[in-house]
Design a protein around this motif. Structure first.
Motif, short mmCIF file in Angstrom:
data_model
loop_
_atom_site.label_atom_id
_atom_site.label_comp_id
_atom_site.label_asym_id
_atom_site.label_seq_id
_atom_site.Cartn_x
_atom_site.Cartn_y
_atom_site.Cartn_z
N ASP A 46 -17.48 66.11 14.21
CA ASP A 46 -17.88 65.37 15.40
C ASP A 46 -17.82 63.85 15.14
N LEU A 95 -19.65 61.21 15.88
CA LEU A 95 -20.87 60.60 15.36
C LEU A 95 -21.13 61.03 13.93
N LEU A 96 -20.96 62.34 13.69
CA LEU A 96 -21.17 62.83 12.33
C LEU A 96 -20.11 62.27 11.37
N THR A 128 -20.86 51.80 21.01
CA THR A 128 -21.76 51.96 22.16
C THR A 128 -21.55 50.88 23.22
N ALA A 138 -28.02 56.80 12.87
CA ALA A 138 -28.62 58.07 13.28
C ALA A 138 -29.67 57.84 14.37
N GLY A 171 -27.97 56.89 17.60
CA GLY A 171 -27.19 58.00 18.13
C GLY A 171 -28.06 59.08 18.75
N TYR A 172 -29.15 59.41 18.10
CA TYR A 172 -29.98 60.53 18.55
C TYR A 172 -31.12 60.12 19.49
N MET A 173 -31.48 58.81 19.46
CA MET A 173 -32.54 58.35 20.37
C MET A 173 -31.96 57.67 21.60
N GLY A 174 -30.66 57.38 21.56
CA GLY A 174 -30.01 56.79 22.72
C GLY A 174 -30.35 55.33 22.95
#
Length: 438
Positions: free
Chosen positions: A58, A60-61, A277, A399, A402-405
């Motif tokens: 992915d 992001l990964l 972003t 991270a 990416g995960y908290m937006g």
């Protein structure tokens, strides 16, 4: 017995002034090369390594994996600081600096000829990470040796200024690395991925030969020679630096942690965040970093000069407080996407959140330790903080974003790190008037 006063009197005669200029020049040139080598990896990790070495996961990964390989170099830096600090305190400063330059350059050049994932599969990221580890070991020993050499040759009243010239190696290395990658970024993406990304790494071979030639002509530290004559060399300087000087060691780690996280957030995470972003052009953010690094060519010596006048500690208080205040506005301003605002934001953030504390480090950290453990203590403390802050901060920030937006979690992380530095400054002692050899 020779006193430290007699030693400094001997060091700073006319001949020693020429020697001082040679040492400063050689240390700075070598540091420029070492930082160039280290920084081009971070830029490549942010821009292309996710596609070249980690393409099957992915996006992001893949970016996290590329930045993780970047972090490996930071994990190796404390090991390099311990190894080369040990031998630098036992065998001398000069010979170790030659070895660190060769190790760093070899690792960088080999990255430039490395096959990609498409050519050799899983072996490509394995070899990439291995070479990054070698890079980290080399840089781990480089900074401490260059800083100690300049410090131990410099006149007492101007140690902060001369030491800051070693630190100028970082922005110059960053300018050169950014210029090279800026030129590469103008190529079509297909050419960048095919061969363009290799050019910055291959250039390192020429720079290393230049650095070795310059460093071969410098003299050994007079403080080390005097210490050897007094038979004050200890059997395990790394162990003594940590366990006999624990306060100095922990203070060095704490003083470094905010500044190193801040600068790698600006030069690595912000590149990922702004181009990914925010969809800003790569050239815009690279140009902003370039200008910020160029401004530091002025502000770092200025802050080094100030450290000789007002002391080392005050600069850390000011820098940490700035970071606390600017952690949220940094991203608010970038999100405006105006070229002028983006550039001014990066310039101000770089000089006041990084340069203000970075400038005195090459003087302050070695001054915190006695001559017989100076290389080990300064190197290991500096590099432990670099591993914790510089290696993991961009990865954790990527991270979190990416995960908290959003970047709120990133700003909170920067504030926590600044508080650690603020506490370390409270426990630190002022050293600008201390003798180097007592």
């Amino acid at each position: 017995m020779t006193t430290s006063y007699d030693l400094h009197a001997r060091v700073h005669d006319a001949g020693s002034q020429r020697s001082l200029r040679s040492v400063v020049f050689a240390s700075t040139i070598g540091t420029i090369i070492e930082w160039y080598d280290f920084l081009i990896y971070g830029m490549a990790a942010a821009l292309v390594f996710n596609k070249l070495f980690f393409p099957s996961i992915d996006p992001l990964l893949g970016t996290l994996a590329a930045l993780g390989s970047y972090a490996v170099g930071f994990l190796a830096r404390p090991l390099g600081g311990a190894i080369f600090g040990y031998f630098g305190d036992r065998l001398g400063r000069k010979s170790i600096l030659m070895l660190t330059l060769v190790m760093m350059g070899l690792g960088t050049f080999l990255i430039g000829v490395l096959p990609t994932y498409a050519q050799i599969g899983i072996w490509a990221p394995i070899l990439l990470i291995s070479l990054r580890f070698i890079q980290g070991i080399g840089l781990g020993g480089e900074w401490g040796g260059a800083s100690v050499m300049v410090l131990e040759h410099a006149p007492k009243a101007h140690r902060g200024l001369y030491g800051s010239l070693v630190q100028v190696g970082f922005p110059i290395g960053l300018v050169v690395a950014t210029l090279v990658f800026g030129l590469i970024a103008k190529l079509p993406e297909a050419d960048i991925l095919a061969w363009g990304w290799r050019v910055p790494f291959l250039i390192s071979a020429v720079l290393i030969l230049l650095g070795m030639f310059i460093r071969s002509n410098v003299s050994e530290s007079p403080v080390f020679e005097e210490m050897k004559a007094r038979r004050e060399i200890v059997s395990n300087p790394v162990k003594e630096a940590i366990f006999k000087h624990p306060r100095s060691f922990l203070v060095a780690v704490g003083l470094k942690i905010s500044e190193v996280s801040w600068v790698y957030m600006l030069t690595v995470f912000v590149v990922v965040y702004a181009t990914g972003t925010l969809k800003l052009p790569k050239s815009m953010i690279l140009d902003a970093i370039l200008v910020a690094a160029a401004v530091e060519l002025i502000t770092i010596p200025l802050f080094g000069f100030l450290s000789d006048r007002i002391g080392r500690r005050p600069l850390y208080f000011i820098g940490a407080i700035f970071t606390l205040a600017f952690a949220f506005p940094l991203f608010w301003l970038l999100e405006m996407k105006t070229p002028e605002i983006v550039m001014l934001t990066i310039v101000v953030a770089m000089s006041l959140g990084h340069g203000l504390m970075f400038a005195p480090e090459s003087t302050y950290f070695p001054e915190l330790f006695g001559a017989n453990v100076r290389y080990s203590g300064a190197s290991f403390g500096f590099q432990v903080a670099a591993a914790l802050g510089g290696g993991f901060a961009p990865v954790l920030a990527t991270a979190l974003a990416g995960y908290m937006g959003g970047t709120a979690g990133v700003s909170v992380m920067l504030i926590v790190l600044a508080l650690i530095t603020l506490v370390a400054a409270m426990f630190a002692r002022e050293t600008k008037n201390e003798a180097l050899l007592k």
